[in-house]
Design a protein around this motif. Structure first.
Motif, short mmCIF file in Angstrom:
data_model
loop_
_atom_site.label_atom_id
_atom_site.label_comp_id
_atom_site.label_asym_id
_atom_site.label_seq_id
_atom_site.Cartn_x
_atom_site.Cartn_y
_atom_site.Cartn_z
N ARG A 8 -25.96 31.15 -20.27
CA ARG A 8 -27.14 31.42 -21.81
C ARG A 8 -25.68 31.77 -22.37
O ARG A 8 -27.38 31.61 -23.74
N ARG A 9 -25.00 31.75 -22.25
CA ARG A 9 -24.53 31.83 -23.92
C ARG A 9 -24.06 30.41 -24.58
O ARG A 9 -24.39 29.94 -25.86
N LEU A 10 -24.19 29.82 -23.95
CA LEU A 10 -24.31 27.91 -24.38
C LEU A 10 -25.53 27.36 -24.72
O LEU A 10 -25.78 27.06 -25.83
N ILE A 11 -26.50 28.28 -24.50
CA ILE A 11 -27.96 27.96 -24.76
C ILE A 11 -28.33 28.46 -26.32
O ILE A 11 -28.86 28.17 -27.14
N TYR A 12 -27.75 29.79 -26.82
CA TYR A 12 -27.53 30.86 -27.65
C TYR A 12 -27.14 29.62 -29.12
O TYR A 12 -26.96 29.99 -29.97
N HIS A 13 -25.64 28.87 -28.28
CA HIS A 13 -25.22 28.40 -29.43
C HIS A 13 -25.44 27.10 -29.97
O HIS A 13 -24.71 26.44 -29.72
N ASP A 14 -26.07 26.20 -28.93
CA ASP A 14 -27.32 25.48 -28.65
C ASP A 14 -26.68 23.63 -28.26
O ASP A 14 -26.81 23.29 -28.04
N ASP A 15 -25.75 24.33 -27.25
CA ASP A 15 -24.94 23.50 -26.40
C ASP A 15 -25.71 23.52 -25.71
O ASP A 15 -24.82 23.69 -24.28
N LEU A 16 -26.61 22.25 -25.72
CA LEU A 16 -28.19 22.60 -24.34
C LEU A 16 -27.38 21.58 -23.21
O LEU A 16 -26.96 21.18 -22.04
N LYS A 17 -26.82 20.30 -23.89
CA LYS A 17 -25.92 19.49 -23.00
C LYS A 17 -24.61 19.95 -21.93
O LYS A 17 -25.22 19.81 -20.59
N LYS A 18 -24.43 20.59 -22.36
CA LYS A 18 -23.01 21.38 -22.15
C LYS A 18 -23.57 22.30 -20.44
O LYS A 18 -22.92 22.45 -20.13
N ALA A 19 -24.92 23.01 -21.10
CA ALA A 19 -25.74 23.92 -19.93
C ALA A 19 -26.07 23.89 -19.28
O ALA A 19 -26.29 23.87 -17.66
N GLU A 20 -26.31 21.86 -19.61
CA GLU A 20 -27.35 21.67 -17.95
C GLU A 20 -26.65 21.00 -17.77
O GLU A 20 -26.85 21.45 -16.29
N LYS A 21 -25.85 20.65 -17.91
CA LYS A 21 -24.93 20.33 -16.86
C LYS A 21 -23.54 21.59 -16.28
O LYS A 21 -23.28 21.14 -14.43
N ILE A 22 -23.82 22.71 -16.04
CA ILE A 22 -22.86 23.57 -15.75
C ILE A 22 -23.82 23.98 -15.02
O ILE A 22 -23.92 24.42 -13.11
N THR A 23 -25.65 23.34 -15.26
CA THR A 23 -26.45 24.12 -14.31
C THR A 23 -26.43 23.38 -12.84
O THR A 23 -26.48 23.93 -12.06
N VAL A 24 -25.96 21.70 -13.78
CA VAL A 24 -26.08 21.15 -11.85
C VAL A 24 -24.99 21.13 -11.31
O VAL A 24 -25.38 21.34 -10.09
N TRP A 25 -23.83 21.00 -11.83
CA TRP A 25 -23.04 21.69 -10.52
C TRP A 25 -23.67 22.50 -10.49
O TRP A 25 -22.66 23.41 -9.12
#
Length: 696
Positions: A23-40
């Protein structure tokens, strides 16, 4: 129990990862990193379920049933299918893990028992049930995906609709604001169709023209605002702009409801529809009637001022002529009288006449110069001149005044670094020097006048500098700031005691300003004053061909005048007599004409070499006579204007008419004779040079 605890811990960890870091990454518009963490995180959850089922399968021994494992993994697969529409990549990873886990378990078991019988874990009915479960799972997944797409599409439409509604609301608010602004604007706003029929007007239109909106709407603008003036109904530039569909900006005359004529500044532009066709025209009109009247009044005032200035110039020119003409006779006759045998008393009377006449001429010159400066008509005529000779001649000219004023000594100091020859307006600069030295002599009762000259050369300009210092009465400190103002002297008592108009310093400052220089003064009452002047000049390399040596004695040679035929065109009898007396001692042939017509006739008959032409004469002026003479088929003479008009414009008129030179009245004998001798010597030298070039 171990498998259950592991599943619980991993699920809690997955929830925490999605809730905090992702959620914190999404708030800072870092969507690629957020998606990667979600997959893992999803993969970790899938692996944990696979490990849990593996623990059951291997620890249960013979009682372990692969169908139970498949059922547990199936529940995880259903959970993955539910989340797949929102997180497709996570769902696919988890489904891949769940699908691979039973195969891996059976393969490991087969290796352990060294038999493939483990793959025969069910009968036909079980297989069909398993296939049915797979089909239902696929259908459920597909249905979930479709439902998600439909829901997402509905949400998108809902968002678009909400955005459109918000945009429409804002547009309506903007339209209301614009409508309010247009309705309450101070300028008239008129909406008209392509045929110029009024569709809408604001309140200002009614206020300016007197027509209400009900009276205006539906009428053509030209018919409504032209009144009974048919000329206003004719095809106008604004009609041409409307016809061509272009914008227009200009001034238009209208007639109000009560018959008043007004002028409006019109800014008209077309408004197009979506297809590009003109929907209507918007005209913004501002009442400029008052400004138009003011402009007309200003033009009339300017014309009146120009006429006044012209009348003033003509008056001054006429007064100059009327005063200078008799002064020519007075000063000239006094000069001639001084050349006769006179007693000491008679000589004193003669000098008084000449001095008084020169004082009057000085006042006239000051007034005329000030008029030229006020009109901005002062023009500079730079020439080359010798610095030493310039100051020596000026001091010599004023020497008699210093002797009359108690024998005041005038000393000149020219710095050796000063160039011998410079280029500047000698006549105007001499006027300043004469004024400053003359004032120093006038206001010094006893003592000395020092004139110092030096040269300043900078990267930007070259300047001729000089100062005039006296030991006279001085100027009070509180008067120094006003000393260059017109009609100003230090004290009223000064004017009564020493005389003068108070224009000399004003004119001098104006001249120096026009030349681009500077003039300043320092003074102490009772000790004297110092006036300093700096003027831009061009340093020249003098040769003997151009300038005589400073100490060269001027020898007048009249031999070049022999055979010279001189015609004097002058309507004033006294001046004719005076000029004849001036020239009767010279070896020249004199003839006279009383007006311009007679001058033209004499020129045709006698072919004079030199004509002195009075500018203002009856029957035909000197300017017209000059033009007539220049048109004659004769050897053209040198024509010199004798004018009492001291303005540069009048002198230019003489040159434009065809005259070669001009002399300003009153004319002194020495000035006239020297000019004739100088002219003849130049003419002789020119003829010799031409003969040498032609080889004769």
């Amino acid at each position: 129990m171990l498998a259950f605890v592991m599943l619980l811990v991993v699920d809690l960890l997955d929830c925490w990862i999605l809730h905090r870091p992702v959620r914190r990454l999404i708030y800072h518009d870092d969507l690629k990193k957020a998606e990667k963490i979600t997959v893992w995180s999803g993969a970790m959850q899938g692996v944990s379920l696979g490990v849990a089922t593996s623990i059951y399968f291997f620890l249960a021994g013979e009682e372990a049933n692969i169908l139970f494992v498949i059922g547990g993994l199936g529940m995880g697969a259903v959970n993955s299918a539910i989340s797949m529409p929102k997180f497709p990549l996570v769902g696919l990873v988890r489904l891949g893990i769940y699908a691979a886990t039973p195969c891996v378990l059976l393969s490991v078991k087969a290796l352990q028992i060294q038999s493939f019988d483990v793959f025969n874990f069910t009968d036909v009915s079980g297989t069909m049930l398993l296939m049915c479960m797979v089909y239902m799972f696929a259908a459920f997944t597909k249905s979930g995906m479709n439902n998600f797409r439909i829901t997402q599409a509905l949400e998108t439409k809902k968002t678009e609709l909400k955005t459109a509604n918000a945009r429409m609301l804002n547009h309506q608010k903007e339209l209301r604001k614009l409508s309010l602004v247009a309705r309450k604007a101070n300028d008239s706003v008129v909406l008209s169709d392509p045929s110029r029929r009024i569709m809408w007007v604001n309140e200002a239109f009614t206020r300016v023209t007197g027509f209400t909106s009900q009276e205006a709407i539906g009428n053509k603008i030209a018919d409504l605002l032209a009144g009974n003036d048919n000329s206003l109904k004719q095809f106008q530039p604004i009609d041409e702009a409307v016809q061509s569909g272009c914008a227009y900006h200009g001034e238009v005359e209208n007639i109000t409801r009560d018959g008043r004529r007004i002028w409006v500044d019109v800014n008209l532009f077309p408004v197009h529809d979506e297809e590009g066709s003109i929907e209507f025209f918007v005209a913004i009109e501002r009442d400029i009637t008052e400004a138009k009247v003011q402009a007309i009044e200003m033009a009339e005032a300017r014309r009146a001022a120009e006429e006044g200035a012209r009348a003033k110039a003509e008056f001054l020119a006429n007064m100059s002529h009327e005063i200078r003409t008799p002064l020519t006779g007075i000063i000239g006759m006094a000069d001639l009288l001084s050349e006769t045998h006179l007693t000491e008393l008679q000589s004193q009377y003669t000098r008084t006449i000449v001095g008084s006449s020169q004082s009057l001429m000085s006042v006239i010159n000051d007034v005329l110069d000030l008029s030229q400066l006020d009109a901005g008509r002062l023009e500079l005529s730079p020439v080359d001149f010798c610095v030493n000779a310039f100051f020596n001649d000026t001091i010599a000219l004023l020497g008699s005044s210093s002797q009359k004023n108690g024998g005041i000594q005038i000393s000149l100091d020219v710095d050796e670094t000063c160039p011998r020859t410079v280029n500047a307006d000698e006549s105007r600069l001499r006027q300043v020097v004469v004024n400053l030295i003359g004032n120093a002599i006038k206001f010094t009762e006893r003592g000395n006048v020092f004139v110092r000259v030096w040269y300043e050369d900078t990267l930007a300009t070259s300047n001729l500098c000089f100062e005039v210092e006296d030991t006279g009465i001085g100027i009070p400190e509180d008067k120094l700031g006003k000393i260059f103002d017109r009609f100003t002297q230090a004290e009223a008592e000064t004017t009564r005691k020493f005389g003068g108009t108070g224009l000399g310093l004003t004119i001098s400052k104006h001249i120096i300003d026009v030349m681009g220089g500077q003039i300043s003064v320092t003074s102490k009452p009772g000790q004297g004053s110092v006036f300093r002047v700096k003027v831009p000049i061009v340093s020249k390399l003098a040769t003997s061909e151009h300038l005589p040596a400073d100490d060269e004695e001027k020898v007048v040679n009249y031999s070049s005048l022999e055979g010279l035929k001189v015609l004097i065109a002058e309507d004033n009898k006294t001046n004719r007599l005076l000029l004849s007396k001036y020239l009767d001692s010279l070896p020249v042939t004199l003839s006279f004409a009383c007006d311009g017509l007679e001058a033209v006739q004499q020129a045709w008959e006698t072919h004079p070499d030199l004509i002195f032409m009075d500018v203002s004469m009856p029957n035909m002026s000197g300017l017209d006579a000059t033009k007539e003479i220049r048109a004659l088929d004769i050897d053209q003479p040198c024509i010199v204007a004798l004018t009492a008009h001291a303005f540069d414009s009048e002198m230019q008129s003489c040159l434009d008419a065809g005259m070669d030179h001009f002399l300003t009245k009153p004319i002194r004998k020495r000035e006239l004779v020297d000019w004739i001798v100088h002219h003849c010597q130049q003419d002789t030298g020119r003829r010799i040079s031409e003969d040498k070039r032609s080889g004769t």
